[in-house]
Design a protein around this motif. Structure first.
Motif, short mmCIF file in Angstrom:
data_model
loop_
_atom_site.label_atom_id
_atom_site.label_comp_id
_atom_site.label_asym_id
_atom_site.label_seq_id
_atom_site.Cartn_x
_atom_site.Cartn_y
_atom_site.Cartn_z
N ARG A 156 -60.58 -9.59 -21.06
CA ARG A 156 -61.14 -11.17 -21.18
C ARG A 156 -62.30 -11.53 -20.00
O ARG A 156 -63.04 -12.27 -20.34
N THR A 181 -56.02 -9.89 -19.56
CA THR A 181 -56.65 -10.67 -18.79
C THR A 181 -57.88 -10.16 -18.21
O THR A 181 -58.87 -10.85 -18.14
N ARG A 225 -56.14 -15.35 -13.54
CA ARG A 225 -57.55 -15.25 -14.30
C ARG A 225 -58.58 -16.44 -13.73
O ARG A 225 -59.60 -15.97 -13.54
#
Ligand SMILES: NC(=O)c1ccc[n+]([C@@H]2O[C@H](COP(=O)([O-])OP(=O)(O)OC[C@H]3O[C@@H](n4cnc5c(N)ncnc54)[C@H](OP(=O)(O)O)[C@@H]3O)[C@@H](O)[C@H]2O)c1
Length: 324
Positions: free
Chosen positions: A226, A223, A197
């Protein structure tokens, strides 16, 4: 005729080249002399018996074909014989001749080779359906492609670039990322480590992430989701990584972002007329030079079992095509 024959669900290395009966066309069918067959992860799932729609045994694997119509069944225009086409041969493609539904054959313009057509039947249709229809990607937007060095991923890079997007390719090794760069990706991120990330955020450098194109699933999806900007779209294409992720529903709410299912196969099974416009759009974009469908490598029929094994083993780069 020669064909790859699957007589029991299991390991692709147990597939054999066999002599099997010539197909005989029923009403509405055409017989295609196969020149090229594109292979993908899904062909391995069929051989393992692990795909959501199981093919009854014995069967000929492979379905993404291009070739020439050599015979037609009753109720089919006889002048179709001789036409170069690409098609989805759901009754088996890895054979010298394949049976297809005549009305679903897409005529090939002279400028497109059988190999290019076979490499794009599924992946480019899925990419156009996913990025244009489901994802509504706009010029200038940023698209993250997961599993970007696979067949589906490489097509998504090419199409998203053709639509004027900036493409971030995510893959698990330097070799795979180099292949994504060569296919046109603007930015690269290695997603093999637990901290990917942070790596993605560094690559984005404050840029809005508008769309995630996700044929991998597993631990990567959440991930990626997000990292989406508000209003972003996460396109669920497949689960090559193995596990089907579960995303907490507060995330789409807080981000005002969408999770959109991209099931090209389901889309065209539900509406028999839906496949053709996507193929035609593919040919249109290719004709305009905005996309360039091409395989990563070609192989003879005998090597189809090992190619399918490599696809399941995460060892392939790009789109492999079998040339008859
Ligand atoms: N929704 C649709 O209409 C549609 C249409 C066609 C295909 N699909 C699906 O899309 C997915 C990808 O298909 P594909 O033909 O592009 O496959 P592929 O060429 O094998 O590519 C899959 C990529 O996923 C990554 N991956 C991560 N974990 C993996 C694992 N455990 N095993 C294998 N690959 C893994 C690999 O890249 P890294 O090593 O870089 O992670 C690989 O390049 C499949 O799930 C397929 O069923 C969906």
């Amino acid at each position: 005729m020669r064909a790859i024959h699957c007589t029991a669900y299991g390991d692709p290395k147990d597939l054999i080249v066999a002599e099997i009966a010539e197909p005989s066309p029923e009403p509405g069918d055409a017989v295609v002399a196969v020149e090229a067959v594109g292979l993908g992860f899904v062909d391995g799932l069929h051989v393992r018996g692990g795909y959501q729609v199981k093919r009854p045994l014995p069967f000929v694997p492979g379905s993404e074909i291009a070739g020439r119509i050599v015979a037609v069944g009753p109720a089919v225009r006889p002048d179709l014989v001789g036409q170069r086409v690409m098609a989805l041969a759901e009754r088996g493609g890895l054979a010298e001749r394949a049976l297809v539904t005549a009305e679903q054959c897409i005529p090939l313009p002279d400028g497109i080779s059988a190999v290019a057509a076979a490499s794009s039947v599924v992946n480019y249709s899925t990419g156009i359906y996913g990025l244009e229809t489901c994802g509504r990607v706009q010029p200038g937007e940023t698209v993250l492609v997961l599993g970007a060095s696979g067949g589906v991923g490489m097509a998504a890079i090419d199409i998203a670039k053709g639509m004027g997007a900036t493409v971030v390719a995510a893959a698990s090794s330097a070799d795979k990322l180099a292949a994504c760069r060569a296919r046109g990706a603007d930015l690269l991120v290695d997603y093999s480590g637990p901290e990917w990330r942070r790596a993605l955020e560094q690559v984005l450098a404050g840029r809005r992430l508008d769309v995630v194109y996700d044929p991998v699933g597993d631990r990567w999806s959440e991930t990626a989701f997000r990292c989406l900007a508000p209003g972003g779209r996460h396109l669920v294409v497949g689960f090559a990584g193995g596990d089907i992720p579960r995303i907490p529903l507060n995330l789409p709410l807080l981000k005002r972002a969408s999770i959109v299912g991209v099931d090209w196969g389901g889309h065209v099974r539900a509406d028999k007329g839906a496949a053709r416009p996507l193929f035609e759009r593919l040919l249109e974009l290719a004709g305009q030079g905005l996309i360039s469908p091409e395989p990563s490598a070609t192989y003879p029929l005998e090597e189809a079992p090992s190619v399918i094994e490599r696809l399941l083993g995460r060892a392939n780069i790009g789109k492999p095509v079998i040339v008859m």
